[in-house]
Design an enzyme around this catalytic site. Sequence first.
Site, mmCIF file in Angstrom:
data_model
loop_
_atom_site.group_PDB
_atom_site.id
_atom_site.type_symbol
_atom_site.label_atom_id
_atom_site.label_comp_id
_atom_site.label_asym_id
_atom_site.label_seq_id
_atom_site.Cartn_x
_atom_site.Cartn_y
_atom_site.Cartn_z
ATOM 1 N N GLU A 7 0.862 -1.180 0.000
ATOM 2 C CA GLU A 7 0.000 0.000 0.000
ATOM 3 C C GLU A 7 0.901 1.232 0.000
ATOM 4 O OE1 GLU A 7 -2.497 2.459 3.318
ATOM 5 O OE2 GLU A 7 -2.750 0.283 3.363
ATOM 6 N N THR B 141 -3.706 6.373 2.307
ATOM 7 C CA THR B 141 -3.863 7.779 2.694
ATOM 8 C C THR B 141 -4.532 8.568 1.567
ATOM 9 O OG1 THR B 141 -1.721 7.488 3.838
ATOM 10 C CG2 THR B 141 -2.746 9.639 3.994
ATOM 11 N N LYS C 149 -11.101 -0.939 7.063
ATOM 12 C CA LYS C 149 -9.800 -0.784 7.705
ATOM 13 C C LYS C 149 -10.044 -0.326 9.145
ATOM 14 C CE LYS C 149 -5.814 2.355 7.634
ATOM 15 N NZ LYS C 149 -5.156 3.448 6.897
#
Length: 216
Positions: A43, A74, A134
Amino acid sequence: MKKVEILNKIAHAGIVAVIRGETSAEAIKSSQAILAGGIQGIEVTFTVPQAETVIYDLQQQYQNHPEIVIGAGTVLDAVTARIAISAGAQFIVSPCFDKETAKLCNLYQVPYLPGCMTITEIKTALSYGADIIKLFPGNLSGPSAIKAFRGPLPTIEIMPTGGVSLENLHEWFEAGSIAVGVGGNLLAPAKNGDFDKMTVLAQQYYQRYQEVIHLK
């Protein structure tokens, strides 16, 4: 690639390395070191300068390795999500839920993993088609939160990020995590340019994960 195939890749990888770095070159080197250690999920966070270039370069380098799955993290808005997807990101991760990002990911059939901490946030994310939640920051809730959330929402898939270590990796999977996000301690050697040590750490995480899934 179909969304379900990408979700299966994330589940198969089990560990997603959260890549940060002060430069794009550092992020690429960190990703290469971690992939060399056996971890198959990457990621690339958009705190990395030119993150979209990092994603594109990694996709080009590892296009003949179908087991490897590379996404963007992000991601705070739909504009950034579209940039990431255009660069080749196979999944999108946010620190919080954003409905416009969810809608865009649905449009392009790309898995969306928003950060949530409460049952209300999770319910909202699911209603907008989020595929995996998440759990963030994971260290503020712990593995027991997964069982608690699955009481009213038994079908949710959760990937905790934050607070996942070699020592507690098994606890997260025993609690029912589909995968885990690992950053801090795995990426720490990059500060000293010690990418070989990062590969060793990745190997340790990968081996621990293999032990965990064989015990399940």
